[in-house]
Scaffold this active site. Structure first.
Site, PDB file in Angstrom:
ATOM      1  N   HIS A   1       0.429  -3.986  -0.507  1.00  0.00           N
ATOM      2  CA  HIS A   1       0.451  -3.301  -1.802  1.00  0.00           C
ATOM      3  C   HIS A   1      -1.004  -3.068  -2.172  1.00  0.00           C
ATOM      4  O   HIS A   1      -1.617  -3.895  -2.846  1.00  0.00           O
ATOM      5  CB  HIS A   1       1.104  -4.178  -2.881  1.00  0.00           C
ATOM      6  CG  HIS A   1       2.596  -4.124  -2.890  1.00  0.00           C
ATOM      7  ND1 HIS A   1       3.377  -5.117  -3.447  1.00  0.00           N
ATOM      8  CD2 HIS A   1       3.455  -3.192  -2.419  1.00  0.00           C
ATOM      9  CE1 HIS A   1       4.655  -4.786  -3.309  1.00  0.00           C
ATOM     10  NE2 HIS A   1       4.720  -3.628  -2.692  1.00  0.00           N
TER      11      HIS A   1
ATOM     12  N   TYR B   1      -2.879  -8.254  -2.475  1.00  0.00           N
ATOM     13  CA  TYR B   1      -2.406  -9.613  -2.736  1.00  0.00           C
ATOM     14  C   TYR B   1      -1.019  -9.803  -2.129  1.00  0.00           C
ATOM     15  O   TYR B   1      -0.456 -10.870  -2.216  1.00  0.00           O
ATOM     16  CB  TYR B   1      -2.310  -9.860  -4.244  1.00  0.00           C
ATOM     17  CG  TYR B   1      -3.625  -9.836  -4.981  1.00  0.00           C
ATOM     18  CD1 TYR B   1      -4.186  -8.643  -5.396  1.00  0.00           C
ATOM     19  CD2 TYR B   1      -4.291 -11.009  -5.281  1.00  0.00           C
ATOM     20  CE1 TYR B   1      -5.385  -8.606  -6.087  1.00  0.00           C
ATOM     21  CE2 TYR B   1      -5.495 -10.986  -5.982  1.00  0.00           C
ATOM     22  CZ  TYR B   1      -6.038  -9.786  -6.378  1.00  0.00           C
ATOM     23  OH  TYR B   1      -7.225  -9.758  -7.061  1.00  0.00           O
ATOM     24  N   HIS B   2      -0.456  -8.721  -1.588  1.00  0.00           N
ATOM     25  CA  HIS B   2       0.921  -8.760  -1.091  1.00  0.00           C
ATOM     26  C   HIS B   2       0.969  -8.170   0.314  1.00  0.00           C
ATOM     27  O   HIS B   2       0.721  -6.973   0.475  1.00  0.00           O
ATOM     28  CB  HIS B   2       1.851  -7.941  -1.997  1.00  0.00           C
ATOM     29  CG  HIS B   2       1.758  -8.299  -3.451  1.00  0.00           C
ATOM     30  ND1 HIS B   2       2.054  -7.407  -4.450  1.00  0.00           N
ATOM     31  CD2 HIS B   2       1.407  -9.451  -4.077  1.00  0.00           C
ATOM     32  CE1 HIS B   2       1.894  -7.991  -5.636  1.00  0.00           C
ATOM     33  NE2 HIS B   2       1.484  -9.231  -5.433  1.00  0.00           N
ATOM     34  N   GLN B   3       1.273  -8.983   1.294  1.00  0.00           N
ATOM     35  CA  GLN B   3       1.391  -8.531   2.668  1.00  0.00           C
ATOM     36  C   GLN B   3       2.861  -8.688   3.091  1.00  0.00           C
ATOM     37  O   GLN B   3       3.458  -9.725   2.801  1.00  0.00           O
ATOM     38  CB  GLN B   3       0.506  -9.357   3.608  1.00  0.00           C
ATOM     39  CG  GLN B   3      -0.964  -9.246   3.350  1.00  0.00           C
ATOM     40  CD  GLN B   3      -1.467  -9.880   2.064  1.00  0.00           C
ATOM     41  OE1 GLN B   3      -1.960  -9.203   1.174  1.00  0.00           O
ATOM     42  NE2 GLN B   3      -1.340 -11.204   1.920  1.00  0.00           N
TER      43      GLN B   3
END
Ligand code: FAD
Length: 637
Positions: free
Chosen positions: A404, A572-574
């Site tokens: 993201h 911060y979002h994988q």
């Protein structure tokens, strides 16, 4: 005093980058941070370049100056940095993109003259003197354990899976490569927290340096450091996941029931979202424009929602944040699961064509072998594919990585905002989804402390950056969190077995990000910002009310774009790097969470997502891990 040629070169460059914010402790810290980067090859290359820069030939070739760089005056070093940053040559631009953030984090992440000048108060007192509630193992020598299921990783996925399996009566061992830190250990010293609680000490980036990748790495994983925003997976995303994966559970109520169960367990509520100053500004701007603003659901119990909350990205001292550390891992331990910290899983062991355990390296340098009937990989969407690739799996493992990508539009306010403090995240807006469709970015704010601020704020010159840092307390942001709809991201292995992340912002996503950034500027202007700028490297800026300046600004923002070398993005979002699905040609994991290639090896983390969740992913990860534990318990029980 500096001690090595590399440190002397770093010292000279740091003085050029930081100007009067320079502190003699910085070069040593830069080297220490550099040593945390994954990938021995990249590390060694950079160290070799630093050595070369301290020779006449190297300095001439790389900086156009026939004298070792360590002898440069600050103004000359600043000119070298500016030359690198604006160079047409990729290797030079890369040098600027690596060395700049190293110096800025090293100067502003710890107490010292740079940080002191920002008005940042540092940690609010000492950590509470409360007992730790878990007693994880830390092997002191080579060791071999046996159990029913070994779970790799203890975050949103691993924690939930471990508790579910242990509660079902299975003998569980959890391996966590980070350490164990609880309330009494959360010092809230920014630089130390990145080292102790974050994956690779926050040094992980995409290969092209275009996006910095943040993830937790401690017992409890991302749930310990995250911002507590707790969205359920949107129904439209569940429908998309079902159609891509062929997994009925996404639409037959099973995943929805799992989402309800985990939300209930971690106390998701909208009643503890009192906004701090930065969220009040976001809300004020949105309301003045008549746009959507909503309270964020959060996984907290008894959250003070006060100024001190902004430090919870370095661990929540009150225990209000319902991380897996204070929920599922406690349950797992109560059900006799053994938690092992400082244990880096290197390889899944196989026997007779089935997963039979895990071999790990402990942080004391010992070999730990855990023999098991089944293995759960829950090391996060970067490390799970790396573990599987190291273990000889291939196919779709590592493909379809989604991030993201996030950026922000910045506002300067007359009143102090202190964007590091207040409830972690309290308000959001889906205004962009009305404007550009369901994949439009979300607006949220985040707490920003000086080390991260220094890295995120574009560096154009020492004086310009310093001036911004001195105004830090009056800055605020509207974060622009984009859904990645590209499909080209991939986790690969470096020669030493560490992950490399290949990823690019797709043109369609860049267009949506652009729409987000310019719409966010309207929000900040409506909220009363006296100056608005972006995090693009040239830092295009305008003063609301000046129509001509706005036109120029819009042109520059569009022309500059958000690709590598143009802006630094943050993820911060994988997600999505070991996709779940019925077809082995397009997925890595079958509908029952078992890898297509190796029976007995399951996946239970953000890697499973068929595409990006489009909202903050923690609850979606927990729900899938909850489901994985149910499926496995039924099989193994
Ligand atoms: C600063 C920050 C803020 C965030 N805020 C939010 C938010 O507000 N809301 C939200 O929904 N999401 C948020 N997220 C994202 C969210 O925390 C993650 O999406 C989620 O934790 C992912 O779960 P996971 O199980 O896939 O991985 P993680 O929770 O990251 O857990 C993986 C664990 O595996 C360990 N590990 C890795 N490799 C190995 C190995 N080889 N051997 C042993 N252990 C290993 C890691 O150390 C880590 O502890 C945030 C993330 C960050 C970094």
């Amino acid at each position: 005093m500096t001690s090595s040629p590399r440190e002397s070169v770093l010292a000279a460059l740091a003085a050029g980058i930081l100007g009067e914010a320079y502190d003699p402790a910085v070069p040593g810290r830069m080297l220490e941070i550099l040593h945390r980067t994954p990938g021995r090859r990249d590390r060694e290359q950079l160290l070799a370049v630093l050595r070369a820069l301290d020779t006449r030939a190297g300095a001439l070739a790389l900086a156009g100056r026939p004298a070792p760089l360590s002898g440069l005056a600050p103004a000359e070093a600043e000119a070298v940095m500016r030359g690198w940053a604006g160079s047409r040559l990729v290797p030079r631009r890369r040098l600027a993109a690596v060395i700049g953030p190293l110096a800025l984090l090293a100067a502003y992440g710890w107490p010292g003259p740079a940080r002191d000048a920002t008005g940042y108060p540092g940690p609010l007192g000492p950590a509470p003197d409360v007992p730790r509630r878990l007693a994880p193992l830390r092997p002191a020598g080579d060791e071999e354990l046996a159990c029913d299921v070994v779970v790799v990783g203890s975050g949103a996925g691993g924690g939930v899976a471990a508790a579910g399996l242990a509660r079902a009566g299975l003998d569980v061992v959890v391996l966590e490569k980070g350490g164990y830190r609880a309330e009494r250990d959360f010092t809230h010293q920014e630089g130390d927290a990145y080292r102790d609680l974050y994956l690779y000490g926050t040094t992980l980036t995409t290969e092209d340096l275009g996006c910095r990748i943040l993830a937790g790495s401690t017992l409890g994983g991302g749930t310990v450091v995250n911002y507590s925003t707790s969205f359920v997976t949107p129904p439209a995303v569940l429908a998309e996941w079902a159609s891509i994966s062929g997994v009925e559970a996404f639409v037959n109520g099973e995943v929805e029931a799992a989402l309800e169960a985990v939300a209930d367990r971690v106390g998701v509520t909208e009643a503890q979202s009192r906004p701090g100053a930065r969220d009040r500004l976001l809300e004020r701007g949105l309301e003045r424009l008549g746009w959507h603003a909503g309270p964020l659901p959060r996984n907290v119990r008894g959250c003070p929602q006060d100024a001190g909350c902004g430090w919870c990205g370095f661990g929540c001292r009150t225990g209000a944040k319902q991380s897996t550390l204070v929920t599922y891992l406690e349950e797992a331990a109560a059900a006799e699961a053994r938690l092992v910290v400082g244990a880096d899983a290197r390889r899944v062991l196989a026997d007779g064509g089935r997963a039979a355990g895990v071999e790990a390296r402990t942080d004391g340098g010992h070999r730990l072998v855990v023999r098991a009937r089944a293995v759960v990989a829950a090391a996060g969407a970067i490390e799970t594919p790396a573990l599987l690739l190291r273990s000889g799996l291939g196919g779709q493992v590592g493909h379809h990585l989604r991030l993201h990508p996030g950026t922000a539009t910045m506002g300067v306010f007359d009143e102090p905002v202190r964007w590091w403090e207040g409830t972690l995240q309290a308000r959001y807006s889906v205004r962009l989804r009305d404007l550009v469709g369901p994949d439009g970015p979300i607006f949220e704010t985040v707490p920003v402390h000086p080390g991260t601020a220094a890295v995120a704020l574009p560096w154009r010159s020492a004086a310009d950056h310093l001036d911004l840092m001195k105004r830090l307390a009056n800055l605020s942001l509207v974060g622009v969190l984009c859904r990645d709809t590209g499909d080209g991201g991939r986790v690969l292995l470096d020669r030493d077995g560490s992950p490399r992340v290949r990823w690019r912002l797709s043109p369609a996503d860049e267009a949506r990000m652009h729409a987000g950034v310019v719409t966010a500027a309207q929000v900040l202007a409506a909220a009363g910002a006296s100056e608005v700028f972006t995090l693009q490297h040239r830092r295009p800026t305008y003063r609301p009310g000046d129509k001509e300046a706005l036109r120029d600004w819009l042109r520059t923002v569009r022309r500059t774009g958000f690709g590598p070398g143009r802006a630094t993005l943050f993820s911060y979002h994988q997600m999505g790097s070991c996709r779940i699905g019925s077809n082995p040609a397009t997925s890595a994991v079958d509908p029952d969470h078992q890898t297509h290639e190796l029976p007995g090896l399951y996946v239970a983390d953000a890697s499973l997502f068929p595409t990006a969740s489009g909202v903050n992913p923690m609850l979606s990860v927990m729900a899938l891990a909850h489901r994985a534990a149910n499926v496995m318990a039924a099989r193994l029980g």
